[in-house]
Scaffold this motif. Sequence first.
Motif, PDB file in Angstrom:
ATOM      1  N   GLU A   1       0.842  -1.184   0.000  1.00 58.83           N
ATOM      2  CA  GLU A   1       0.000   0.000   0.000  1.00 58.83           C
ATOM      3  C   GLU A   1       0.880   1.237   0.000  1.00 58.83           C
ATOM      4  O   GLU A   1       1.822   1.338   0.782  1.00 58.83           O
ATOM      5  CB  GLU A   1      -0.882  -0.015   1.247  1.00 58.83           C
ATOM      6  CG  GLU A   1      -1.855   1.125   1.319  1.00 58.83           C
ATOM      7  CD  GLU A   1      -2.729   1.060   2.563  1.00 58.83           C
ATOM      8  OE1 GLU A   1      -3.119   2.122   3.042  1.00 58.83           O
ATOM      9  OE2 GLU A   1      -2.973  -0.056   3.036  1.00 58.83           O
ATOM     10  N   ARG A   2       0.559   2.187  -0.872  1.00 54.88           N
ATOM     11  CA  ARG A   2       1.347   3.416  -0.941  1.00 54.88           C
ATOM     12  C   ARG A   2       0.998   4.305   0.231  1.00 54.88           C
ATOM     13  O   ARG A   2      -0.154   4.423   0.635  1.00 54.88           O
ATOM     14  CB  ARG A   2       1.056   4.148  -2.248  1.00 54.88           C
ATOM     15  CG  ARG A   2       1.545   3.368  -3.453  1.00 54.88           C
ATOM     16  CD  ARG A   2       1.454   4.185  -4.681  1.00 54.88           C
ATOM     17  NE  ARG A   2       2.372   5.319  -4.544  1.00 54.88           N
ATOM     18  CZ  ARG A   2       2.580   6.232  -5.469  1.00 54.88           C
ATOM     19  NH1 ARG A   2       1.922   6.167  -6.602  1.00 54.88           N
ATOM     20  NH2 ARG A   2       3.430   7.206  -5.279  1.00 54.88           N
TER      21      ARG A   2
ATOM     22  N   VAL B   1       0.216  11.261   2.055  1.00 53.59           N
ATOM     23  CA  VAL B   1       0.976  12.418   2.540  1.00 53.59           C
ATOM     24  C   VAL B   1       0.851  12.583   4.052  1.00 53.59           C
ATOM     25  O   VAL B   1       1.858  12.812   4.738  1.00 53.59           O
ATOM     26  CB  VAL B   1       0.538  13.693   1.781  1.00 53.59           C
ATOM     27  CG1 VAL B   1       1.205  14.923   2.366  1.00 53.59           C
ATOM     28  CG2 VAL B   1       0.870  13.570   0.307  1.00 53.59           C
ATOM     29  N   PRO B   2      -0.343  12.451   4.653  1.00 53.54           N
ATOM     30  CA  PRO B   2      -0.404  12.587   6.120  1.00 53.54           C
ATOM     31  C   PRO B   2       0.428  11.535   6.854  1.00 53.54           C
ATOM     32  O   PRO B   2       1.010  11.822   7.904  1.00 53.54           O
ATOM     33  CB  PRO B   2      -1.891  12.422   6.441  1.00 53.54           C
ATOM     34  CG  PRO B   2      -2.602  12.788   5.189  1.00 53.54           C
ATOM     35  CD  PRO B   2      -1.689  12.370   4.079  1.00 53.54           C
ATOM     36  N   GLN B   3       0.485  10.327   6.310  1.00 50.86           N
ATOM     37  CA  GLN B   3       1.294   9.290   6.947  1.00 50.86           C
ATOM     38  C   GLN B   3       2.779   9.629   6.872  1.00 50.86           C
ATOM     39  O   GLN B   3       3.518   9.447   7.838  1.00 50.86           O
ATOM     40  CB  GLN B   3       1.037   7.941   6.290  1.00 50.86           C
ATOM     41  CG  GLN B   3      -0.334   7.376   6.573  1.00 50.86           C
ATOM     42  CD  GLN B   3      -0.600   6.104   5.796  1.00 50.86           C
ATOM     43  OE1 GLN B   3      -0.095   5.935   4.688  1.00 50.86           O
ATOM     44  NE2 GLN B   3      -1.391   5.215   6.366  1.00 50.86           N
ATOM     45  N   ILE B   4       3.211  10.122   5.721  1.00 48.91           N
ATOM     46  CA  ILE B   4       4.617  10.499   5.562  1.00 48.91           C
ATOM     47  C   ILE B   4       4.961  11.653   6.501  1.00 48.91           C
ATOM     48  O   ILE B   4       5.999  11.646   7.166  1.00 48.91           O
ATOM     49  CB  ILE B   4       4.906  10.868   4.095  1.00 48.91           C
ATOM     50  CG1 ILE B   4       4.747   9.630   3.208  1.00 48.91           C
ATOM     51  CG2 ILE B   4       6.298  11.448   3.942  1.00 48.91           C
ATOM     52  CD1 ILE B   4       4.812   9.930   1.729  1.00 48.91           C
ATOM     53  N   MET B   5       4.069  12.640   6.570  1.00 51.34           N
ATOM     54  CA  MET B   5       4.315  13.788   7.449  1.00 51.34           C
ATOM     55  C   MET B   5       4.325  13.366   8.916  1.00 51.34           C
ATOM     56  O   MET B   5       5.137  13.855   9.704  1.00 51.34           O
ATOM     57  CB  MET B   5       3.251  14.867   7.212  1.00 51.34           C
ATOM     58  CG  MET B   5       3.294  15.470   5.821  1.00 51.34           C
ATOM     59  SD  MET B   5       4.863  16.244   5.431  1.00 51.34           S
ATOM     60  CE  MET B   5       4.766  17.674   6.471  1.00 51.34           C
ATOM     61  N   GLY B   6       3.452  12.462   9.298  1.00 52.53           N
ATOM     62  CA  GLY B   6       3.414  11.978  10.669  1.00 52.53           C
ATOM     63  C   GLY B   6       4.685  11.237  11.055  1.00 52.53           C
ATOM     64  O   GLY B   6       5.245  11.448  12.127  1.00 52.53           O
ATOM     65  N   ARG B   7       5.157  10.385  10.168  1.00 53.49           N
ATOM     66  CA  ARG B   7       6.395   9.651  10.450  1.00 53.49           C
ATOM     67  C   ARG B   7       7.590  10.593  10.503  1.00 53.49           C
ATOM     68  O   ARG B   7       8.495  10.413  11.325  1.00 53.49           O
ATOM     69  CB  ARG B   7       6.618   8.573   9.395  1.00 53.49           C
ATOM     70  CG  ARG B   7       5.625   7.446   9.511  1.00 53.49           C
ATOM     71  CD  ARG B   7       5.891   6.363   8.493  1.00 53.49           C
ATOM     72  NE  ARG B   7       4.894   5.300   8.614  1.00 53.49           N
ATOM     73  CZ  ARG B   7       4.926   4.173   7.919  1.00 53.49           C
ATOM     74  NH1 ARG B   7       5.897   3.979   7.048  1.00 53.49           N
ATOM     75  NH2 ARG B   7       3.990   3.270   8.088  1.00 53.49           N
TER      76      ARG B   7
END
Length: 79
Positions: A29-30, A33-39
């Motif tokens: 699963e790709r 953007v919110p997941q990338i920013m959160g990490r």
Amino acid sequence: MFRRREAVPFAFVAEAERFRSNVTPPERERLRVPQIMGRTLIGLTVVAGLAGSLLFGLPAMESGQSAGHGQQSEASEGR
């Protein structure tokens, strides 16, 4: 216990080590953007915490001869 009557051929055992399945795994699963920013935010928080503990911890780990002497002289001047 029960014993196998037929011998297992060696070629079968050797072939089992290199067996590859024809079932393809599901696609990954790709990340959104919110997941990338959160990490990224969590990583920066951890790095900032380590840097802050290093900045506050280094002065406390010094030998204390000059810092302790300066505090003692100030206390004796106040008396």
